[in-house]
Design a protein around this motif. Structure first.
Motif, mmCIF file in Angstrom:
data_model
loop_
_atom_site.group_PDB
_atom_site.id
_atom_site.type_symbol
_atom_site.label_atom_id
_atom_site.label_comp_id
_atom_site.label_asym_id
_atom_site.label_seq_id
_atom_site.Cartn_x
_atom_site.Cartn_y
_atom_site.Cartn_z
ATOM 1 N N TYR A 251 5.514 19.250 24.016
ATOM 2 C CA TYR A 251 6.447 18.682 24.645
ATOM 3 C C TYR A 251 6.492 17.173 24.007
ATOM 4 O O TYR A 251 7.296 16.457 23.600
ATOM 5 C CB TYR A 251 5.842 18.880 26.408
ATOM 6 C CG TYR A 251 6.631 16.787 26.914
ATOM 7 C CD1 TYR A 251 7.741 17.241 27.091
ATOM 8 C CD2 TYR A 251 6.227 16.461 26.935
ATOM 9 C CE1 TYR A 251 8.763 16.394 27.442
ATOM 10 C CE2 TYR A 251 6.289 15.003 28.024
ATOM 11 C CZ TYR A 251 7.732 15.481 28.284
ATOM 12 O OH TYR A 251 8.856 14.347 28.753
ATOM 13 N N GLN B 267 4.262 18.888 36.515
ATOM 14 C CA GLN B 267 4.383 18.941 34.611
ATOM 15 C C GLN B 267 3.847 17.484 34.283
ATOM 16 O O GLN B 267 2.823 16.675 33.530
ATOM 17 C CB GLN B 267 5.171 19.009 34.077
ATOM 18 C CG GLN B 267 5.336 19.303 32.850
ATOM 19 C CD GLN B 267 6.727 19.478 31.765
ATOM 20 O OE1 GLN B 267 7.488 19.325 32.467
ATOM 21 N NE2 GLN B 267 6.753 19.942 30.472
ATOM 22 N N GLN C 145 0.057 16.661 35.389
ATOM 23 C CA GLN C 145 -0.797 17.300 34.608
ATOM 24 C C GLN C 145 -1.008 16.859 33.452
ATOM 25 O O GLN C 145 -2.060 16.676 32.797
ATOM 26 C CB GLN C 145 -0.655 18.943 34.108
ATOM 27 C CG GLN C 145 -1.047 19.674 33.300
ATOM 28 C CD GLN C 145 -1.182 21.567 32.999
ATOM 29 O OE1 GLN C 145 0.206 21.784 33.558
ATOM 30 N NE2 GLN C 145 -0.961 22.298 31.815
ATOM 31 N N LEU C 146 0.055 16.573 32.700
ATOM 32 C CA LEU C 146 0.156 15.401 31.695
ATOM 33 C C LEU C 146 -0.812 15.009 31.667
ATOM 34 O O LEU C 146 -1.291 14.561 30.595
ATOM 35 C CB LEU C 146 1.402 15.216 31.083
ATOM 36 C CG LEU C 146 1.556 14.541 29.545
ATOM 37 C CD1 LEU C 146 1.394 15.758 28.976
ATOM 38 C CD2 LEU C 146 3.245 14.171 29.614
ATOM 39 N N GLU D 104 -4.531 15.327 31.875
ATOM 40 C CA GLU D 104 -4.500 15.754 30.546
ATOM 41 C C GLU D 104 -4.587 15.019 29.479
ATOM 42 O O GLU D 104 -6.160 14.723 28.183
ATOM 43 C CB GLU D 104 -3.231 16.910 29.318
ATOM 44 C CG GLU D 104 -3.936 18.467 30.318
ATOM 45 C CD GLU D 104 -2.599 18.791 29.863
ATOM 46 O OE1 GLU D 104 -2.317 18.897 28.417
ATOM 47 O OE2 GLU D 104 -2.897 20.459 30.505
ATOM 48 N N SER E 98 1.402 20.991 26.180
ATOM 49 C CA SER E 98 1.505 19.778 26.289
ATOM 50 C C SER E 98 1.836 18.440 25.347
ATOM 51 O O SER E 98 2.829 17.683 24.561
ATOM 52 C CB SER E 98 0.326 18.738 27.389
ATOM 53 O OG SER E 98 0.236 19.146 28.603
#
Length: 150
Positions: A24, A3, A6-7, A10, A21
């Motif tokens: 979050y 995670q 990935q964040l 991005e 995201s």
């Protein structure tokens, strides 16, 4: 891909940031505002005997609304934070920001915990029992918690 990875991908890329995201990051910011306001309330509570009732009168809101606001950040707005800080400590919010990456992770996923190999000594947390479930011999129970780090 984790995670966190990935964040980071991005945020650092040129493409759109996923709704997950963004949600979050919104919740993380809201939690930080809430933690700050609650720390200020607790400090004023012990320093000057601030109560929720007195805070409610100061910010011209009902005590039930102040109870809800201080219970969780729910649907706080910037105006909510400004009003609470003014009533709690006569302060106003001052904005600053910092990098999302390069800091130690603060929230760990289950997979992060399972992959962790370093275990520190157990920590004992006290969890109050619900009033109707409180046994006559004790008002809280001990819960052992092992903190794991990456």
């Amino acid at each position: 891909m984790s995670q966190h990875a990935q964040l980071q991908s991005e945020i650092s890329g040129d493409g759109p940031i996923s709704e997950a995201s963004l949600s979050y990051l919104e919740q993380r910011a809201l939690s930080q505002f809430y933690d700050y306001v609650m720390a200020r309330f607790e400090a004023e509570e012990s320093k000057s005997n601030l109560t929720k009732a007195r805070l409610a009168r100061r910010i011209q809101r009902g005590q039930d609304q102040v109870n809800r606001l201080l219970a969780s950040p729910g649907n706080w707005t910037i105006a909510t934070v400004a009003r609470l800080l003014a009533g709690i400590s006569g302060e106003e919010p001052v904005l600053s920001s910092g990098p999302l990456f390069g800091l130690s992770p603060q929230n760990m996923t289950v997979m992060d915990l399972l992959e962790s190999t370093t275990i520190t000594a157990p920590v004992i947390l006290k969890r109050p029992l619900a009033p109707e479930a409180t046994p006559t011999y004790s008002s809280s129970s001990n819960i052992p918690l092992h903190i794991m780090k990456q």
